[in-house]
Design an enzyme around this catalytic site. Sequence first.
Site, PDB file in Angstrom:
ATOM      1  CD  GLU A 157     -52.003 -34.725  22.734  1.00  0.00           C
ATOM      2  OE1 GLU A 157     -52.682 -34.657  23.783  1.00  0.00           O
ATOM      3  OE2 GLU A 157     -51.442 -33.736  22.236  1.00  0.00           O
ATOM      4  CG  HIS A 180     -52.579 -29.645  21.543  1.00  0.00           C
ATOM      5  ND1 HIS A 180     -53.626 -29.893  22.393  1.00  0.00           N
ATOM      6  CD2 HIS A 180     -52.372 -28.295  21.578  1.00  0.00           C
ATOM      7  CE1 HIS A 180     -54.050 -28.761  22.931  1.00  0.00           C
ATOM      8  NE2 HIS A 180     -53.309 -27.776  22.448  1.00  0.00           N
ATOM      9  CB  CYS A 188     -57.478 -30.948  25.323  1.00  0.00           C
ATOM     10  SG  CYS A 188     -57.050 -30.574  23.607  1.00  0.00           S
ATOM     11  CB  CYS A 218     -55.818 -33.878  21.291  1.00  0.00           C
ATOM     12  SG  CYS A 218     -54.710 -32.477  21.082  1.00  0.00           S
TER      13      CYS A 218
END
Length: 217
Positions: free
Chosen positions: A133, A131, A157, A160
Amino acid sequence: MNWREVGLISSASFFGAVASAIAIRFFFSPRKHFSTVAVGKKIESPCPFNPTKRQWYLSWDDYFMAVAFLSAERSKDPHRQVGACLVSQNGIILGIGYNGFPRGCSDDQLPWSKESRTGNPLETKYPYVCHAEVNAILNTNHASASGQRLYVTMFPCNECAKIIIQSGVSEVIYFVEKRLNNSDTAYVASHKLLSMAGVKVRKHQPQMDRILIEFEP
């Protein structure tokens, strides 16, 4: 005066009235300002004797969120492009990232699909993708992200959120959530974890409608 001349005058009057109405609406209707950013192209021609600063420049929030959106354009995910920008307490960009596969893992050999025709999750992108992040935090040029702000185009999510908390990020600024009426366990858990850890969370409120970048000589 013949009928043709009458018709031309009537048409001119009609289009003149329409143009006037559009002009009035354009100049007097309230609207946000937008920024036009050009590379190698001068947009404004201010008076050389004007001692005042430019008025409609990017706010810090819009600037960092724009970097996150620009980073998202690097993503090869055909379904969703997400970007992130990690910023220090002093407003210095420490790292940027976007969603994609890990380094060294060919994005031509792994699947980008959201669903599998055979029901095999290994035929989808989810077991493999990193992801935005996480990539922004891992790409930082500092040993720790402690006390920093993270700008993301989409709310993180729960997986993360765990990494955000463990890395010491103090604030998350997001642009949009995945769903308006979010009942997804991963995002409910994310809100809960970030709140319990004392990580500030806020939705980005843009001061400009859009930023246009033109690459023209």
